[in-house]
Every structure is written in structure tokens, then in C-alpha cells.
Design a protein around this motif. Structure first.
Motif, PDB file in Angstrom:
ATOM      1  N   ASP A 184     -16.656 -10.071   0.639  1.00  0.00           N
ATOM      2  CA  ASP A 184     -15.916 -11.533   0.835  1.00  0.00           C
ATOM      3  C   ASP A 184     -14.328 -11.376   0.146  1.00  0.00           C
ATOM      4  O   ASP A 184     -13.391 -11.897   0.820  1.00  0.00           O
ATOM      5  N   GLU A 185     -14.382 -10.595  -0.897  1.00  0.00           N
ATOM      6  CA  GLU A 185     -13.045 -10.341  -1.359  1.00  0.00           C
ATOM      7  C   GLU A 185     -12.014  -9.524  -0.643  1.00  0.00           C
ATOM      8  O   GLU A 185     -10.797  -9.931  -0.557  1.00  0.00           O
ATOM      9  N   LEU A 186     -12.997  -8.674   0.102  1.00  0.00           N
ATOM     10  CA  LEU A 186     -11.753  -7.825   1.092  1.00  0.00           C
ATOM     11  C   LEU A 186     -11.670  -8.617   2.238  1.00  0.00           C
ATOM     12  O   LEU A 186     -10.222  -8.552   2.659  1.00  0.00           O
ATOM     13  N   ARG A 187     -12.225  -9.611   2.659  1.00  0.00           N
ATOM     14  CA  ARG A 187     -11.983 -10.662   3.632  1.00  0.00           C
ATOM     15  C   ARG A 187     -10.957 -11.343   3.485  1.00  0.00           C
ATOM     16  O   ARG A 187      -9.975 -11.536   4.157  1.00  0.00           O
ATOM     17  N   HIS A 188     -10.441 -11.648   2.007  1.00  0.00           N
ATOM     18  CA  HIS A 188      -9.485 -12.523   1.677  1.00  0.00           C
ATOM     19  C   HIS A 188      -8.306 -11.657   1.167  1.00  0.00           C
ATOM     20  O   HIS A 188      -7.266 -12.618   0.544  1.00  0.00           O
ATOM     21  N   ALA A 189      -8.442 -10.373   1.038  1.00  0.00           N
ATOM     22  CA  ALA A 189      -7.241  -9.615   0.516  1.00  0.00           C
ATOM     23  C   ALA A 189      -6.018  -9.817   1.772  1.00  0.00           C
ATOM     24  O   ALA A 189      -6.352  -9.834   2.615  1.00  0.00           O
ATOM     25  N   THR A 190      -4.813  -9.713   1.242  1.00  0.00           N
ATOM     26  CA  THR A 190      -3.817  -9.878   2.002  1.00  0.00           C
ATOM     27  C   THR A 190      -2.816  -8.460   2.160  1.00  0.00           C
ATOM     28  O   THR A 190      -2.746  -8.004   3.020  1.00  0.00           O
ATOM     29  N   ASP A 191      -2.154  -8.272   0.712  1.00  0.00           N
ATOM     30  CA  ASP A 191      -1.245  -7.175   1.041  1.00  0.00           C
ATOM     31  C   ASP A 191      -2.064  -5.976   0.826  1.00  0.00           C
ATOM     32  O   ASP A 191      -3.080  -5.863   0.566  1.00  0.00           O
TER      33      ASP A 191
END
Length: 271
Positions: A184-191
Motif C-alpha cells: 500500500d505504501e508503494l502504491r501511494h509513493a510518488t517521486d
């Protein structure tokens, strides 16, 4: 004398050592070999170890002798460079590993009983290794886990070390929960840097899950790679029978052919 040994088909280990000495001779040796150092040869050492593993996995016993020879050459190469630098000799290397094997097998070479379970012998092995690390002044729990290992393998070794002192999830359920969290954290990572970091965290937890399931993640991934190759080659074969190539197809068609290959795989496992 050295020429006779170099060309002696039964010269064994002394012949190989002499060949490497001649290759590294600054006056008469091979220019490429003379230019090499420990760092430049290290990648070849790793590559040769994988080629040994590949021959074993394929049960290519006719190739294994040659691959083991290639790997042995790497040890001789590094040792020759060390000898030139006055660090150690091949006999020193052989004696060091011999001393280690004798010390780590007191139930074979000492007076300890051989009447132990395999699990107990593993525990004894780890106890002896811990004592060796203490003698080498490795103070941290994670000291001595080689940085040059493949990252997935090193992750498992680091986790095993930490687990010995109680830093571990109690069961696979918690690891799976962490896997979902990291995904889930990967899904919401941006840069890009954040994405790379979160992807690394996800892989680290996957390695931890493999350890909890008593699975070698490298072996499991090799199996997945082989399965992918097998099924994609089935797609290519199916298209070739129609005089076509994958680039002449589309995703929907290739996905259907993949599913057919997958079904055949499952059927063959059940027969």
C-alpha cells in the motif's frame, strides 16, 4: 621445469597454480591477466559460482566438471594476486578452510558425540560461528554478513541474524500483514526515490516471508523464471505454427495462449 608442469595432463593442482603464475608474470605473461586486480576479478568469481549452480540445477553433469574448474580458477587467481602482494599463499588458503572445517565439526574430528539430530548440529554450528565472530572482534549482531552477496540472499541472512536475538515476527500472519502494508505504501509513493525505497522495503518483507515459510527465495524465483520462460516459449510455439511471431499478435491473444500453457502445466502436475 615449469614448462613440463604446464603441459603435464596429469599435473593436477600444482599445474593450475603454475599456469596462473605464468599468466601473471609481468615479463612474459598475458597482458590482460597482468592488468587485473581483486576488484576486477570478483564479478567473474560470482558469475562462475552461478554457472556451477546452473549446471547442478539442470543436472548437466557432463558440464559440471568444467564449471567447477572455472570456479576453482577464480580461487587460484585471487590467491596468486595475494601471493604477489605478500598477503598469503594457496597453502594458506587450503589450511585456513581445513582448520575451519575441523573446528566446526568436533563431532567428527574431536571427542563430541555424533549422536545428535540435524537440528542440534545446526545449532552447534551457529554457536561455533558466533564464537569465531567474537574472536574476530565482530561486535554487532549483523557484522560479517557479506555485502557482496546477492541482495535477496543477504536480506535473508540479515533477518536470520536479527531473529537469533529475538528481533522477528512471531508468525507468518504478521509478515503477510506487513507485506500488505508495504504494498500500500508503494502504491501511494510518488517521486522516483520514494518509489525505489518502498519497492526495496516490499522486497525485504518478501524475503522475510520466504524465511518464515522455510523457502529459499532465490530458488523460488529461479523456479518462477523457468516457468515464465516455459510458458512464453509455448506462446511463441503456438504462434509459429500459424507462421506468426509475438509482435504480430496482441496482449489478449497472448494472454489466452498463456492461460492454455498454464492449464497444460497444471494438468501435467496432476498426472
Amino acid at each position: 621445469m615449469s614448462d613440463d608442469l604446464v603441459h603435464d595432463p596429469k599435473g593436477g593442482m600444482p599445474r593450475l597454480i603454475e599456469i596462473m603464475r605464468r599468466l601473471r608474470d609481468p615479463q612474459t605473461g598475458c597482458p590482460w591477466d597482468i592488468e587485473q586486480d581483486f576488484a576486477s576479478i570478483a564479478p567473474y568469481t560470482i558469475e562462475e559460482a552461478y554457472e556451477v549452480a546452473d549446471a547442478i540445477e539442470r543436472q548437466a553433469w557432463d558440464e559440471l566438471k568444467g564449471e567447477l574448474g572455472d570456479l576453482l580458477l577464480q580461487s587460484v587467481y585471487h590467491t596468486q594476486m595475494a601471493d604477489e602482494a605478500g598477503l598469503f599463499t594457496f597453502d594458506d588458503v587450503a589450511n585456513a578452510i581445513s582448520d575451519k572445517m575441523v573446528a566446526r565439526h568436533p563431532h567428527v574430528f574431536g571427542d563430541e558425540s555424533r549422536d545428535k539430530s540435524a537440528e542440534q548440529q545446526v545449532q552447534d554450528w551457529e554457536r561455533i560461528k558466533a564464537a569465531e565472530r567474537a574472536g574476530q572482534k565482530q561486535r554487532g549482531v549483523l557484522d560479517g554478513v557479506a555485502k557482496g552477496l546477492p541482495a535477496l540472499m543477504r536480506a535473508v541472512k540479515l533477518q536470520k541474524r536479527a531473529a537469533r536475538v529475538g528481533f522477528d515476527w512471531p508468525s507468518t500472519d504478521e509478515v503477510i500483514d506487513k507485506l500488505v502494508e508495504e504494498a500500500d505504501e508503494l502504491r501511494h509513493a510518488t517521486d522516483p526515490d520514494h518509489i525505489r525505497e518502498e519497492f526495496g522495503d516490499l522486497l525485504f518483507v518478501v524475503a522475510n516471508l520466504a524465511r518464515h515459510l522455510d523457502i529459499d527465495p532465490e530458488e523460488a524465483l529461479r523456479g518462477a523464471n523457468a516457468k515464465f520462460v516455459r510458458r512464453f516459449e509455448a506462446i511463441e510455439a503456438a504462434l509459429a505454427r500459424q507462421g506468426r511471431r509475438p509482435e504480430d499478435s496482441d496482449l489478449a491473444e497472448m494472454d489466452a495462449l498463456w492461460d492454455a500453457a498454464k492449464a497444460r502445466d497444471k494438468a501435467s502436475r496432476n498426472t
